[in-house]
Scaffold this active site. Structure first.
Site, PDB file in Angstrom:
ATOM      1  N   LYS A  48     -12.371   4.821  48.282  1.00 36.78           N
ATOM      2  CA  LYS A  48     -13.288   4.080  47.232  1.00 36.78           C
ATOM      3  C   LYS A  48     -14.110   4.870  46.709  1.00 36.78           C
ATOM      4  O   LYS A  48     -14.575   5.960  46.831  1.00 36.78           O
ATOM      5  CB  LYS A  48     -13.811   2.930  48.207  1.00 36.78           C
ATOM      6  CG  LYS A  48     -12.818   2.105  48.682  1.00 36.78           C
ATOM      7  CD  LYS A  48     -13.364   0.873  49.562  1.00 36.78           C
ATOM      8  CE  LYS A  48     -12.232   0.008  50.353  1.00 36.78           C
ATOM      9  NZ  LYS A  48     -13.224  -0.923  51.139  1.00 36.78           N
ATOM     10  N   TYR A  76      -7.123  -7.297  45.879  1.00 36.16           N
ATOM     11  CA  TYR A  76      -7.640  -8.035  46.984  1.00 36.16           C
ATOM     12  C   TYR A  76      -7.773  -9.529  46.936  1.00 36.16           C
ATOM     13  O   TYR A  76      -8.635 -10.326  47.613  1.00 36.16           O
ATOM     14  CB  TYR A  76      -9.226  -7.905  46.638  1.00 36.16           C
ATOM     15  CG  TYR A  76      -9.484  -5.974  47.247  1.00 36.16           C
ATOM     16  CD1 TYR A  76      -9.262  -6.075  48.794  1.00 36.16           C
ATOM     17  CD2 TYR A  76      -9.914  -5.240  46.410  1.00 36.16           C
ATOM     18  CE1 TYR A  76      -9.764  -4.623  49.051  1.00 36.16           C
ATOM     19  CE2 TYR A  76     -10.103  -3.895  46.759  1.00 36.16           C
ATOM     20  CZ  TYR A  76      -9.921  -3.544  47.958  1.00 36.16           C
ATOM     21  OH  TYR A  76     -10.137  -2.288  48.554  1.00 36.16           O
ATOM     22  N   ASN A 119     -17.250   1.166  53.005  1.00 38.68           N
ATOM     23  CA  ASN A 119     -16.533   2.134  54.029  1.00 38.68           C
ATOM     24  C   ASN A 119     -15.392   2.916  53.824  1.00 38.68           C
ATOM     25  O   ASN A 119     -14.361   3.388  54.466  1.00 38.68           O
ATOM     26  CB  ASN A 119     -16.011   0.920  55.046  1.00 38.68           C
ATOM     27  CG  ASN A 119     -14.704  -0.040  54.302  1.00 38.68           C
ATOM     28  OD1 ASN A 119     -14.516   0.293  53.012  1.00 38.68           O
ATOM     29  ND2 ASN A 119     -14.363  -0.636  55.050  1.00 38.68           N
ATOM     30  N   HIS A 131      -9.728   2.304  51.896  1.00 38.08           N
ATOM     31  CA  HIS A 131      -8.639   1.166  51.773  1.00 38.08           C
ATOM     32  C   HIS A 131      -7.521   1.544  52.151  1.00 38.08           C
ATOM     33  O   HIS A 131      -6.855   2.788  51.686  1.00 38.08           O
ATOM     34  CB  HIS A 131      -8.720   0.396  50.427  1.00 38.08           C
ATOM     35  CG  HIS A 131      -7.701  -0.790  50.499  1.00 38.08           C
ATOM     36  ND1 HIS A 131      -8.044  -1.935  51.102  1.00 38.08           N
ATOM     37  CD2 HIS A 131      -6.480  -0.392  50.196  1.00 38.08           C
ATOM     38  CE1 HIS A 131      -6.727  -2.563  50.899  1.00 38.08           C
ATOM     39  NE2 HIS A 131      -5.756  -1.852  50.376  1.00 38.08           N
ATOM     40  N   GLU A 161       0.648  -3.717  47.303  1.00 35.81           N
ATOM     41  CA  GLU A 161      -0.473  -2.796  46.685  1.00 35.81           C
ATOM     42  C   GLU A 161       0.025  -1.601  46.080  1.00 35.81           C
ATOM     43  O   GLU A 161      -0.531  -1.379  45.048  1.00 35.81           O
ATOM     44  CB  GLU A 161      -1.113  -2.589  47.834  1.00 35.81           C
ATOM     45  CG  GLU A 161      -1.983  -3.520  48.621  1.00 35.81           C
ATOM     46  CD  GLU A 161      -2.764  -3.477  49.775  1.00 35.81           C
ATOM     47  OE1 GLU A 161      -3.101  -2.256  50.097  1.00 35.81           O
ATOM     48  OE2 GLU A 161      -3.510  -4.520  50.237  1.00 35.81           O
TER      49      GLU A 161
END
Length: 154
Positions: free
Chosen positions: A12, A52, A115, A118, A129
């Site tokens: 990310k 998402y 975080n 992903h 995805e």
């Protein structure tokens, strides 16, 4: 024998701008996973929303989409036996406060909204995805790691 799987991984924006791309890749490769596609890009809103989609009705959805489109990301497909489970163990719990030391999130993240990485949570999610981000004509490279005979039992 365990199934060879493909897993979607995205570093990310916080992981990219903090210079953690090499560290994440190093951990995946040192475990024995094979990177078969890798690209740096800026996600557009449409792609992020599809990625998402399962969170669309949750209160954090708009912030999440805005965040992952706010800077560069590194997207990749990794391959190996039980790749989804293995990657999930390497990156750690979604909430960094619950992520074990030694995992990517346990070592480098403090906030659930930042975080670092992903990864798909199931083989089905990985397939979905990968198609969203890379398209149907997967730009993967097929090759053999020089240590594969030492990584897996026959």
């Amino acid at each position: 024998m365990a199934e060879v799987q493909r897993e979607f991984v995205m570093i990310k924006p916080d992981g990219v701008v903090r210079g953690l791309v090499g560290e994440v890749i190093r951990r995946l490769e040192r475990k024995g996973l094979k990177i078969v596609a890798l690209e740096m890009r800026q996600l557009d809103r449409e792609t992020a929303e599809k990625l998402y989609e399962e969170h669309r009705d949750k209160p954090f959805f708009d912030d999440l989409v805005e965040y992952v489109t706010s800077g560069p990301v590194v997207v990749m497909i990794v391959e190996g036996r039980e790749a989804v489970k293995v990657v999930r163990n390497i990156i750690g719990a979604t909430d960094p406060a619950e992520a074990a030391p030694g995992t990517v999130r346990g070592d480098f993240a403090l906030d659930i909204g930042r975080n670092v990485v992903h990864a798909s949570d199931s083989p089905e999610s990985a397939k979905r995805e990968i198609e969203i981000v890379f398209g149907q004509d997967l730009p993967t490279i097929d090759y053999e790691r020089c240590d594969e005979e030492w990584l897996y039992e026959s």
